[in-house]
Structures are given as C-alpha cells and as structure tokens.
Enzyme design. Sequence first.
Site, PDB file in Angstrom:
ATOM      1  N   ASP A 155       0.817  -1.220   0.000  1.00  0.00           N
ATOM      2  CA  ASP A 155       0.000   0.000   0.000  1.00  0.00           C
ATOM      3  C   ASP A 155       0.848   1.267   0.000  1.00  0.00           C
ATOM      4  O   ASP A 155       2.051   1.245   0.283  1.00  0.00           O
ATOM      5  CB  ASP A 155      -0.965   0.021   1.189  1.00  0.00           C
ATOM      6  CG  ASP A 155      -0.267   0.034   2.538  1.00  0.00           C
ATOM      7  OD1 ASP A 155       0.746  -0.680   2.697  1.00  0.00           O
ATOM      8  OD2 ASP A 155      -0.722   0.766   3.433  1.00  0.00           O
ATOM      9  N   GLU A 177      -0.127  -1.109   5.593  1.00  0.00           N
ATOM     10  CA  GLU A 177       0.954  -0.726   6.500  1.00  0.00           C
ATOM     11  C   GLU A 177       0.846   0.735   6.892  1.00  0.00           C
ATOM     12  O   GLU A 177       1.279   1.117   7.978  1.00  0.00           O
ATOM     13  CB  GLU A 177       2.321  -0.979   5.846  1.00  0.00           C
ATOM     14  CG  GLU A 177       3.506  -0.850   6.796  1.00  0.00           C
ATOM     15  CD  GLU A 177       4.035   0.563   6.967  1.00  0.00           C
ATOM     16  OE1 GLU A 177       4.731   0.818   7.959  1.00  0.00           O
ATOM     17  OE2 GLU A 177       3.752   1.432   6.107  1.00  0.00           O
TER      18      GLU A 177
END
Length: 359
Positions: free
Chosen positions: A74, A129
């Site tokens: 991400d 994350e």
Amino acid sequence: MADTPLDLTLDAAELTARLVDLPSESGSEKPLADAVESALRALPHLTVDRYGNNVVARTDLGRAERVILAGHLDTVPIADNVPSRLDEDGVLWGCGTCDMKAGVAVQLRIAATVPAPNRDLTFVFYDNEEVAADLNGLGHVAAAHPDWLRGDFAVLLEPSDGQVEGGCQGTLRVLLRTTGERAHSARGWMGSNAVHAAAPILARLAAYEPRRPVIDGLEYREGLNAVRVEGGVAGNVIPDECVVTVNFRYAPDRSEQEALEHVREVFDGCGVAGFEVDDHSGAALPGLSHPAAAAFIEAVGGTPQPKFGWTDVSRFAALGIPAVNYGPGNPHLAHRRDERVEVAKVLAGEERLRAWLTA
Ligand SMILES: [Zn+2]
C-alpha cells in the site's frame, strides 16, 4: 485493472514504475495483490499462498537457513503524483516510488531471477501498513498463519537509503491526569486548579535526561516528551481536570513492562490522579549479532544505523526473528507530493541482494 500482468523481466526500476502506475492506496490493494500473486504463481520454483490481500511465496530447497524479504503493497493517498514519471537525471517520481514500491520491485526481481538461492527465501507482500496498526496485513498473517513467517532473519525493504537499519525503538503513550475542584474564577480560592497541579509533571519532563544506550554497536536515543496538554472549562472557571499526554520513545534494551515501569517512576510523587496507557508498541532488538544478520551486513556493506521510529521489524522480533530495514529510496522523501527514487539506487539494491543470496 485486476488483469494487469506484471512483467518480471523488466529491471527493478522499470518494474517500480509499473507498480506505481497500479495505484494501491491503503484499503485498495486488491488489484496490485492480484497482479503480484499471478506473477509469482507463474514461477515454478515458488509455493504461493494468499490471505486477504497478503501474498506469501517461498522456495523450499532444504537450505540450512531461511530468509524473509518483506514489503508492503500500500501507499499513502495519491497527491497528483500518479502515473510515475522518469526524468532525464534518472529519477523516478510518483506516489510510492520511495515508500516502497522500489523495494517491492526488488523483492519481485529476486523472486523471479534467483531460482536457486543459497538460503531458502520467503517473500511477503502485505497490505495496510500506512494505516492503523490493527489493519496491518503483516500482523494479520502473523496471527492467522504464523507458519508462513518461519525464518532465521528478515529484511524489510522499507526505504533506508541503502543503509542497514537495525531494530527499532518502542513507543509508549500515556495520559497523566490531574484533578482539582471547579469554582468561579472570581473566587478562585474556593476551588483547586487542575492545570496548576500539572506543573510538577511538566517540570519532571523538562528536567528529564534521556539515555543514549549502545546496543549491538548502535547508539539509540530515547525521548520522553509531552505531546499534548488538555485542560480548561471556560474563561471564568477554575478547571477541575487536566490531562498531559506523554510519549516515551525507548531503546530496545527495555521490555514493554520495563518501559511502563520507568514512566511510572518518573512521575512518582507528581500528584498524578490518573495514569492511563493510550498506546504501546514494543521495541525490537537489532539482532545484528545473529549469524544470518552478520552475513547480510558483510555482504551489503556500510555501517548499520539504529532505527528511531517504530517499524514492522518489531513484528518479526515478536516472532523471534531478527529483522532489519534495508531498501532503496531516501526515507525523508516518503509520503511527500514530490516523492521520488533514484533509478541507480534501485538497481544497486537489487544487485546487492542478489550477490548476498547467490554467493
Ligand atoms: Zn513504508
């Protein structure tokens, strides 16, 4: 977009550009996870597993050691910086170039081009994350499939400017509450001021001398700081409550329990009426003396640095696996609108890892 194939014969920098052009803001990693999964499933030397938008691939060659290469899929929200752009100076611009699609590209290149590594390899690609810790895909995999994360040493390919960063500091946030008694401020003597009662807490903080312990050759720097003060009812009322939020960043020679006890001791005798833990993430020892870590540092060169911020290396530490950050990209450029990475550093990162895993 789910069908976008990833061509793993591209070099790591070209692959970084493709990954950036497949947007994957936190919570919308599925198309990229799909692309990563299908690219890895095409490689016969890997076993591939998937849990949510987390993809784990591994070799099973019966080697003496197993190394984990991990990276998050991400990015933070795009800021008019996708698609990627390569300039004439060999700098690739765009959201996620630095944090951390360059690292993911290096992982993918190693997966594709090192079919017979000298250590068994586990590749972990995970989601979420950049958002709240309870959403973190690495945490989800660790909870649901801890066997997928077996290993002797882990490298997180977060941007570290090609330096090895060992361990990470812990972070503890506590709310210190003082109390008083409300009264009209015209007759303040009839009340008791909770904001004034916070003065000893602030004095203790101002006088605090943080440690700088050396662990495994790395110097850490602790810090104990007020990060918020809340108090006050109205412009004419003696406040009956004040809350000082304190953040303790601590070196990895303290356990979570020891860190908590230390903070309690610091404010002993300050008239604290309430002590509440708001957030706590433990530190991770650098583990640089572990043979696998030592071999890695020798192979990639440079002087290891301590990591002051909290990172996912401590998730590996919690599993008993020493872990370091080592990735291309300057961490100071992460999350910026002008996020970028130097192509040469991405290629060098790939080469150093390949040299270590094929020596
Ligand atoms: Zn990152």
